[in-house]
Design a protein around this motif. Structure first.
Motif, PDB file in Angstrom:
ATOM      1  N   GLY A  22      40.776  27.992  11.012  1.00 13.33           N
ATOM      2  CA  GLY A  22      39.795  28.919  11.553  1.00 13.33           C
ATOM      3  C   GLY A  22      40.277  30.365  11.567  1.00 13.33           C
ATOM      4  N   PRO A  23      41.480  30.647  12.082  1.00 12.11           N
ATOM      5  CA  PRO A  23      41.965  32.024  12.062  1.00 12.11           C
ATOM      6  C   PRO A  23      42.079  32.597  10.655  1.00 12.11           C
ATOM      7  CG  PRO A  23      43.212  30.748  13.661  1.00 12.11           C
ATOM      8  CD  PRO A  23      42.346  29.773  12.923  1.00 12.11           C
ATOM      9  N   PRO A  53      33.263  37.300  19.967  1.00  9.67           N
ATOM     10  CA  PRO A  53      34.300  37.666  18.997  1.00  9.67           C
ATOM     11  C   PRO A  53      34.474  36.573  17.944  1.00  9.67           C
ATOM     12  CG  PRO A  53      35.031  38.152  21.226  1.00  9.67           C
ATOM     13  CD  PRO A  53      33.740  37.409  21.361  1.00  9.67           C
ATOM     14  N   PRO A  54      34.656  36.955  16.685  1.00 12.02           N
ATOM     15  CA  PRO A  54      34.713  35.961  15.612  1.00 12.02           C
ATOM     16  C   PRO A  54      35.719  34.835  15.848  1.00 12.02           C
ATOM     17  CG  PRO A  54      34.542  38.151  14.679  1.00 12.02           C
ATOM     18  CD  PRO A  54      34.715  38.331  16.153  1.00 12.02           C
ATOM     19  N   ALA A  55      36.910  35.176  16.332  1.00  8.92           N
ATOM     20  CA  ALA A  55      37.918  34.132  16.536  1.00  8.92           C
ATOM     21  C   ALA A  55      37.443  33.092  17.543  1.00  8.92           C
ATOM     22  CB  ALA A  55      39.232  34.761  16.992  1.00  8.92           C
ATOM     23  N   THR A  56      36.820  33.567  18.618  1.00  8.62           N
ATOM     24  CA  THR A  56      36.295  32.656  19.638  1.00  8.62           C
ATOM     25  C   THR A  56      35.134  31.842  19.088  1.00  8.62           C
ATOM     26  OG1 THR A  56      36.955  34.186  21.393  1.00  8.62           O
ATOM     27  CG2 THR A  56      35.306  32.524  21.952  1.00  8.62           C
ATOM     28  N   ARG A  99      34.509  24.912  15.687  1.00  4.21           N
ATOM     29  CA  ARG A  99      35.402  23.778  15.381  1.00  4.21           C
ATOM     30  C   ARG A  99      35.223  22.680  16.420  1.00  4.21           C
ATOM     31  NH1 ARG A  99      39.651  22.065  17.751  1.00  4.21           N
ATOM     32  NH2 ARG A  99      39.866  23.989  18.979  1.00  4.21           N
ATOM     33  N   GLN A 100      35.146  23.054  17.675  1.00  5.78           N
ATOM     34  CA  GLN A 100      34.978  22.064  18.732  1.00  5.78           C
ATOM     35  C   GLN A 100      33.643  21.339  18.614  1.00  5.78           C
ATOM     36  OE1 GLN A 100      36.123  23.655  22.704  1.00  5.78           O
ATOM     37  NE2 GLN A 100      37.028  25.363  21.581  1.00  5.78           N
ATOM     38  N   ARG A 101      32.595  22.066  18.237  1.00  2.00           N
ATOM     39  CA  ARG A 101      31.300  21.405  18.027  1.00  2.00           C
ATOM     40  C   ARG A 101      31.380  20.416  16.863  1.00  2.00           C
ATOM     41  NH1 ARG A 101      28.857  26.692  18.757  1.00  2.00           N
ATOM     42  NH2 ARG A 101      28.558  26.784  16.491  1.00  2.00           N
ATOM     43  N   ALA A 102      32.087  20.803  15.795  1.00  2.00           N
ATOM     44  CA  ALA A 102      32.253  19.897  14.655  1.00  2.00           C
ATOM     45  C   ALA A 102      33.014  18.637  15.069  1.00  2.00           C
ATOM     46  CB  ALA A 102      32.971  20.615  13.515  1.00  2.00           C
ATOM     47  N   ALA A 103      34.008  18.802  15.929  1.00  4.46           N
ATOM     48  CA  ALA A 103      34.769  17.641  16.411  1.00  4.46           C
ATOM     49  C   ALA A 103      33.882  16.719  17.237  1.00  4.46           C
ATOM     50  CB  ALA A 103      35.970  18.114  17.228  1.00  4.46           C
ATOM     51  N   GLY A 124      44.711  24.017  15.000  1.00  5.37           N
ATOM     52  CA  GLY A 124      45.266  24.475  13.736  1.00  5.37           C
ATOM     53  C   GLY A 124      44.801  23.689  12.530  1.00  5.37           C
ATOM     54  N   CYS A 125      43.712  22.957  12.669  1.00  5.44           N
ATOM     55  CA  CYS A 125      43.222  22.127  11.569  1.00  5.44           C
ATOM     56  C   CYS A 125      42.859  22.984  10.359  1.00  5.44           C
ATOM     57  CB  CYS A 125      41.982  21.355  12.025  1.00  5.44           C
ATOM     58  SG  CYS A 125      41.196  20.372  10.741  1.00  5.44           S
TER      59      CYS A 125
END
Length: 226
Positions: A81-82, A119-122, A128-132, A161-162
């Motif tokens: 993601g980062p 903010p983009p990072a957030t 990512r959490q929604r995808a999980a 860090g996926c």
């Protein structure tokens, strides 16, 4: 019919015709662009397309200078993601496509639009959490190999860090898109037509393993259990 009645009938018909002509002339012109429709703009190769042919068409899709459009940024390998945020820094990152890479195992493409005003990072980490969570829901309702694959996806996506971002949707102008296309890790950039909205897009990104044709990937490898 008397002459008077004939004249009255003529005047009445003329009034009706004039009214119809005025109504037609006062309506908005239909010569403008057609209304947008969800999923009406496909970005990504059609199934079975030769990869070289698809890549060769993309420069012709770039917008005119100064025009901002959504574009599908397709990567040559999954990133974190980062890394995705850094890659799209010069444009507006609007959506992230997540895919857990497992050798010779077909895994889902998970399309997650980003929250506005965050903010983009957030926003990317929330996506990512929604995808999980979506992968977990799939694991809960499926059995056999599909359920095991979804469980393996959930385990990977749960890690911050996926390296699971396979494509991005970025809103940018021609200059930014041309620069994006030359960055290490970017395989292809396909721009939507001018005037297209994010809700119009139907995304089918080219996958890293698709080197010759946009064909289904093999699905005969072992599924990780942890």
């Amino acid at each position: 019919m008397t002459t008077r009645r004939r004249i009255l009938l003529y005047v009445t018909c003329l009034a009706v015709l004039l009214g119809v002509a005025w109504y037609a002339g006062s309506r908005p012109s239909s010569s403008g662009p057609p209304p947008s429709a969800t999923g009406s703009v496909r970005l990504g190769p059609d199934p079975g397309t030769a990869v070289a042919d698809y890549l060769a068409t993309l420069p012709g899709d770039l917008p005119a200078p100064g025009v901002t459009v959504p574009a599908l940024v397709q990567l040559d390998a999954e990133v974190t993601g980062p890394q995705a945020v850094a890659l799209a820094a010069d444009g507006t990152l609007a959506e992230v496509v997540w895919r857990v890479p497992l050798p010779r195992v077909q895994t889902a493409l998970r399309f997650e639009p980003l929250d506005d005003g965050v903010p983009p990072a957030t926003a990317v980490d929330t996506a990512r959490q929604r995808a999980a969570l979506a992968a977990q829901a799939d694991a809960d309702r499926r059995t056999g190999r599909p359920g095991a694959v979804a469980a393996a996806e959930q385990a990977a996506l749960a890690r911050p860090g996926c390296g699971c971002v396979v494509a991005l949707v970025v809103e940018a102008d021609r200059t930014v898109l041309e620069a994006l296309a030359t960055r290490p890790g970017v395989r292809a950039v396909q721009a939507a037509p001018a005037g297209a909205r994010l809700t119009d897009l139907a995304l089918a990104p080219l996958l890293p393993e698709q080197t010759e044709r946009a064909d289904p990937l093999p699905d005969d490898g072992p599924v990780p259990t942890s």
